[in-house]
Design an enzyme around this catalytic site. Structure first.
Site, PDB file in Angstrom:
ATOM      1  N   GLY A 194       0.830  -1.192   0.000  1.00  0.00           N
ATOM      2  CA  GLY A 194       0.000   0.000   0.000  1.00  0.00           C
ATOM      3  C   GLY A 194       0.866   1.244   0.000  1.00  0.00           C
ATOM      4  O   GLY A 194       2.092   1.172  -0.043  1.00  0.00           O
ATOM      5  N   HIS A 221       7.183  -3.849   1.493  1.00  0.00           N
ATOM      6  CA  HIS A 221       7.261  -2.866   0.416  1.00  0.00           C
ATOM      7  C   HIS A 221       7.936  -1.606   0.978  1.00  0.00           C
ATOM      8  O   HIS A 221       7.388  -0.955   1.879  1.00  0.00           O
ATOM      9  CB  HIS A 221       5.858  -2.501  -0.077  1.00  0.00           C
ATOM     10  CG  HIS A 221       5.284  -3.448  -1.080  1.00  0.00           C
ATOM     11  ND1 HIS A 221       4.868  -4.714  -0.742  1.00  0.00           N
ATOM     12  CD2 HIS A 221       5.046  -3.311  -2.411  1.00  0.00           C
ATOM     13  CE1 HIS A 221       4.390  -5.321  -1.822  1.00  0.00           C
ATOM     14  NE2 HIS A 221       4.485  -4.497  -2.855  1.00  0.00           N
ATOM     15  N   GLU A 224      10.032   2.349  -2.690  1.00  0.00           N
ATOM     16  CA  GLU A 224       9.479   2.411  -4.046  1.00  0.00           C
ATOM     17  C   GLU A 224       9.052   3.847  -4.316  1.00  0.00           C
ATOM     18  O   GLU A 224       9.741   4.612  -4.976  1.00  0.00           O
ATOM     19  CB  GLU A 224       8.297   1.459  -4.199  1.00  0.00           C
ATOM     20  CG  GLU A 224       7.676   1.489  -5.585  1.00  0.00           C
ATOM     21  CD  GLU A 224       6.381   0.690  -5.667  1.00  0.00           C
ATOM     22  OE1 GLU A 224       5.922   0.450  -6.789  1.00  0.00           O
ATOM     23  OE2 GLU A 224       5.811   0.337  -4.616  1.00  0.00           O
ATOM     24  N   ASP A 313       5.876  -7.638 -10.451  1.00  0.00           N
ATOM     25  CA  ASP A 313       4.946  -6.802  -9.692  1.00  0.00           C
ATOM     26  C   ASP A 313       3.502  -7.100 -10.104  1.00  0.00           C
ATOM     27  O   ASP A 313       2.843  -7.908  -9.472  1.00  0.00           O
ATOM     28  CB  ASP A 313       5.281  -5.321  -9.845  1.00  0.00           C
ATOM     29  CG  ASP A 313       4.769  -4.490  -8.666  1.00  0.00           C
ATOM     30  OD1 ASP A 313       4.318  -5.080  -7.672  1.00  0.00           O
ATOM     31  OD2 ASP A 313       4.829  -3.254  -8.746  1.00  0.00           O
TER      32      ASP A 313
END
Length: 397
Positions: A194, A221, A224, A313
């Site tokens: 998210g 994550h 990014e 991804d």
């Protein structure tokens, strides 16, 4: 002056860039792939029709696939997020989850992937009345079905599931406990995903502390859309085993005008500790982390021997697959089969399955697969080379 010995055959030429067919056949390992980002457009249309979902922007599979790619490339975060609203909307029944997971395994195997870890957020599939446990069991059933179908088609693949918690929600500990409950039953680890900005991984420390107490694996994550603080928190506060993307580690690597390279302390730590980076080149271009494949940080990180891996991804939104990702990198950086093998071994070393099983995949599947491709090239090169005269012929005998 030394002259070449005519009795010695010439060395074979340097290996050429691998062809598309060789790239597809090469065994590949995928660590970062979202289940809800890899549906077949035709499946979305079928499931929408069966479930009475009428909000699809297109009902022709080809046009729908094009819409997903264009939306992902639009530069609009709202439109990009809308794509997942459509895929999740049709993944709300057991039958739909089994089908999507089975097709995922089949599609990856057909693309030469021999091991994959596919992630999804169970909390996003409860609108049809399923429980978290029923979601996990349906997806696991689908992966096993897809593995069997792939084997029938002459392809081998093993798929493990990563259970994802959403950063903006408050269910991460519950999902972490779910991942631990289904450990060794098809689930190999945990993830959070998210928006990074405003939702640091430290909001979920209770989940990470629980997983560490249970000696379980997790990736985060990080790095990014957000920068170095996200990476630092994921590693030093949360203890992540891997970094999902991690592409912004490039911000801590400084290149001088003379070509010299200096690593900051965080970048040096990531390299020294062999922290796996789950890089997704096409997706990173879509999110603005790089302006082109040639400028993608993966090129420098590979030269500096970070533990870089290549991933997809969201295959639907990015219009990609593992073979296509490698094709882009071969074109951009001139990578050979040796480079592909290096990336693949990196990924297999970093997988969330036991060490002996990783080692077996490397030694019994990956290395022999690349050796076969290289031997084919060498045979062709030698067959095409002009014959070399024997010593007796050269000496007039």
């Amino acid at each position: 002056m030394n002259t070449p010995n005519p009795s010695h055959p010439p060395l074979p030429p340097l290996p050429p860039l691998p062809t598309s067919e060789q790239i597809r056949r090469a065994p590949k390992v995928l660590l970062h792939d979202h289940l809800d980002g890899g549906l077949r457009p035709g499946t979305i249309v079928d499931l929408a029709r069966a479930g009475g979902y009428t909000a699809l922007p297109e009902t022709d599979p080809d046009k729908l696939g094009a819409w997903f790619r264009e939306a992902a490339d639009s530069g609009s975060l709202e439109r990009y997020l809308e794509t997942f609203a459509h895929t999740c909307a049709v993944m709300q029944t057991r039958e739909a989850l089994v089908r999507v997971a089975a097709e995922c395994a089949e599609d990856l195997a057909a693309d030469g992937v021999v091991y994959a870890e596919v992630r999804y957020a169970p909390e996003q599939h409860l609108e049809g009345g399923l429980t978290l446990e029923q979601v996990v069991e349906a997806v696991n059933e689908g992966f096993r079905l897809g593995e069997r179908r792939a084997k029938e088609d002459g392809n081998r693949i093993r798929v493990g599931a990563l259970l994802t918690a959403m950063r903006h929600a408050a269910r991460s500990l519950e999902i972490a406990e779910l991942a631990n409950r289904y450990r060794d039953l098809g689930v190999v680890g945990f993830d959070i995903a998210g928006a990074e900005a405003g939702y640091p991984p430290t909001r979920h420390l209770d989940a990470f502390e629980y997983l560490k107490r249970e000696n379980n694996h997790f990736t985060i994550h990080a790095g990014e859309a957000f920068g170095l603080p996200s990476i630092w928190q994921a590693l030093q506060w949360c203890g992540a085993d891997r970094l999902g993307h991690g592409v912004r580690i490039i911000d801590d690597i400084h290149t001088g005008e003379d070509g010299s390279v200096r690593l900051g302390r965080l970048a040096a730590y990531v390299r020294d500790k062999r922290v796996p980076l789950e890089m997704c080149p096409t997706s990173n271009l879509q999110t603005g982390a790089a302006t082109s494949y040639r400028e993608h940080p993966i090129g420098l990180l590979r030269r500096l021997h970070f533990r870089v891996t290549v991933n997809t991804d969201n295959r639907l939104m990015s219009g990609t697959g593992m073979s296509r990702e490698f094709e882009h990198l071969v074109t951009a950086f001139g990578y050979t089969l040796d480079d592909m093998q290096w990336f693949t071994v990196n990924a297999m070393k970093s997988a969330f399955i036991p060490f002996d099983e990783r080692l077996a995949m490397i030694n019994e599947v990956i290395k022999p697969g690349y050796a076969e491709l290289k031997a084919e090239w060498l045979f062709r090169a030698e067959s095409a080379a002009p014959p070399v005269a024997s010593d007796s012929v050269r000496q007039g005998g």
